[in-house]
Scaffold this active site. Structure first.
Site, short mmCIF file in Angstrom:
data_model
loop_
_atom_site.label_atom_id
_atom_site.label_comp_id
_atom_site.label_asym_id
_atom_site.label_seq_id
_atom_site.Cartn_x
_atom_site.Cartn_y
_atom_site.Cartn_z
N GLU A 34 0.87 -1.20 -0.02
CA GLU A 34 -0.02 0.01 -0.07
C GLU A 34 1.14 1.33 0.02
O GLU A 34 0.49 2.07 -0.72
CB GLU A 34 -0.98 -0.01 1.28
N GLN A 39 -0.26 6.87 -4.63
CA GLN A 39 0.29 7.82 -6.15
C GLN A 39 1.24 7.22 -7.22
O GLN A 39 1.98 7.70 -7.66
CB GLN A 39 0.99 9.03 -5.64
N THR A 40 1.01 5.94 -7.23
CA THR A 40 1.88 4.96 -8.02
C THR A 40 1.39 4.03 -8.70
O THR A 40 0.28 3.34 -7.97
CB THR A 40 3.09 4.54 -7.34
N LEU A 77 11.84 5.46 -7.43
CA LEU A 77 10.28 5.33 -7.10
C LEU A 77 9.55 6.56 -7.06
O LEU A 77 8.38 6.87 -7.18
CB LEU A 77 9.91 4.56 -5.86
N GLY A 78 10.59 7.74 -6.13
CA GLY A 78 9.78 8.95 -6.00
C GLY A 78 9.09 8.90 -4.75
O GLY A 78 8.72 7.85 -3.79
N TYR A 79 8.66 10.19 -4.00
CA TYR A 79 7.99 10.33 -2.83
C TYR A 79 8.88 9.79 -1.78
O TYR A 79 8.42 8.78 -1.33
CB TYR A 79 6.43 10.04 -2.92
N TYR A 113 -6.65 6.55 4.04
CA TYR A 113 -6.84 5.28 2.84
C TYR A 113 -6.01 4.18 3.27
O TYR A 113 -6.75 3.09 3.26
CB TYR A 113 -6.18 6.02 1.56
N ASP A 131 -9.61 6.33 -2.13
CA ASP A 131 -8.50 6.67 -2.94
C ASP A 131 -9.00 7.26 -4.50
O ASP A 131 -10.19 7.64 -4.60
CB ASP A 131 -7.67 5.44 -3.22
N CYS A 185 -13.99 2.09 -14.98
CA CYS A 185 -14.22 3.61 -14.67
C CYS A 185 -12.89 4.45 -14.68
O CYS A 185 -12.67 4.94 -13.90
CB CYS A 185 -15.23 3.51 -13.61
N CYS A 195 -20.44 -1.17 -19.55
CA CYS A 195 -20.07 -1.02 -17.96
C CYS A 195 -21.56 -1.76 -17.17
O CYS A 195 -22.86 -1.31 -17.74
CB CYS A 195 -20.18 0.60 -17.65
#
Length: 346
Positions: A34, A39-40, A77-79, A113, A131, A185, A195
């Site tokens: 998680e 954001q990945t 990976l960032g952050y 989250y 999320d 979606c 859908c």
DNA sequence: AAGACGGGGTG
DNA sequence: CACCCAGTCTT
């Protein structure tokens, strides 16, 4: 069970993604996945997850590791605050992963989250995840135009998510609505034609699908100008660990002189911040390696220049930097920008 | 309530 | 180029 969650769970049973962290109910495994996925995208985090779990298979192993090594496993990976917080949280656990929602939520780097995700997936507790996928699915299905990045919107969607959840099967429901958002979606071109919720989707009936969810946020980007010095002897390279509250905190990089505007090579060579790096008597022999390397972050555009400085083995220059064996550079976590330079020119 | 924080994918 | 991604923390 309401119709919404039934349709979602039915859809999920046919379209779910097979993912390694879904094979487990170990809260540690769920937690790592998680944090990596914040954001990945799944495709971007997948290999990082496999490597990370292989090296740090449990709380104890992670807690006993050095932060620099944890950062190395996060490189690219960032952050990066995620990696620092992960390590801090592991050390706060005393060997055992917490078992209640409030305790999980209190972990460094775990917000509402992630706490809901861990507690539902690992413990099957009835906490609804909210999320980016959930914002999108619910705002469209219910036709809600309240901005999702407003305080009111966050509160509203949190309540709605709890109401829409199948409380008898929180783990499956939470996975289902997120996969539905990720695969069906979708943000740009949702598959409304096929859908299963098309009959009752408010956004579809009102033609609002592409307008939802509403965001009021407008991020403006600014430029930064980085001048890096690849200063080395035949065997050593000078590096620096970034500290302070800025990008790439606790990652390593080459000696850096940041300027407010772009500077030419001549201007750079005359900069006091540059000339003072050299010990008196040592004449800088510099050559420009590459210029105007553009590196885009989400709210910054970086322009980088790289200069190479060849120094004698016994140099007294660059004394304020770490001097490491060049062949051991690979064990230091560096930003993508630096990694790319090192790969190409060192 | 608004920004900061990475890097990559999509249309 | 604009927007988004299994968000969180700090001001």
């Amino acid at each position: 069970m309401n119709n919404f969650s039934k349709i979602l769970i039915d859809w999920y049973s046919e379209h779910k993604r097979e993912l390694p962290w879904r094979e487990s109910t170990d809260p540690y495994i769920i937690w790592i996945s998680e944090i990596i996925l914040q954001q990945t995208r799944v495709v971007q985090g997948y290999d990082y997850f496999m490597r990370f779990i292989n090296r740090f298979p449990d709380v104890k192993t992670l807690a006993e590791a050095e932060e620099d090594e944890v950062m190395k496993y996060w490189q690219g990976l960032g952050y990066y605050s995620r990696a620092r917080n992960l390590h801090t949280a592991a050390r706060s656990m005393n060997g055992a992963f917490p078992k209640t929602y409030p305790e999980v939520l209190a972990l460094k780097g775990v917000g509402e989250y992630t706490a809901a995700a861990i507690c539902s997936f690992a413990y099957d507790m009835p906490y609804a995840v909210v999320d980016g996928n959930v914002y999108r699915v619910l705002s469209r299905y219910l036709g809600i135009e309240t901005p999702i990045d407003s305080t009111e919107g966050k509160k509203l969607f949190s309540v709605l998510a709890g109401e829409m959840m199948d409380k008898s099967r929180p783990a499956v429901y939470n996975q289902a609505i997120m996969d539905f958002g990720a695969l069906q979606c979708t943000p740009q071109t949702p598959v409304c034609l096929f859908c299963p919720l098309a009959d009752s989707c408010i956004a579809l009936s009102k033609g609002l699908v592409m307008k939802l969810p509403v965001k009021q946020h407008k991020t403006k980007t600014t430029n930064r100008y980085l001048n890096y010095v690849y200063a080395h002897t035949n065997t050593y390279t000078f590096i620096n660990k970034r500290t302070g509250d800025d990008i790439w905190k606790n990652l390593f990089e080459l000696p850096l002189i940041e300027t407010v505007e772009s500077v030419t090579e001549e201007e750079f060579l005359a900069l006091p911040d540059f000339t003072k790096l050299f010990a008196s008597g040592e004449t800088p022999v510099v050559h420009s390696v590459c210029r105007d390397v553009k590196h885009v972050l989400s709210h910054r555009v970086l322009y980088a220049n790289f200069y190479e400085v060849n120094l004698p083995e016994d140099t007294l220059s660059f004394s304020s930097f770490q001097k490491v064996r060049t062949e051991e550079l690979g064990q230091y976590a560096v930003p993508r920008l630096i990694h790319a330079f090192l790969e190409k020119y060192v």
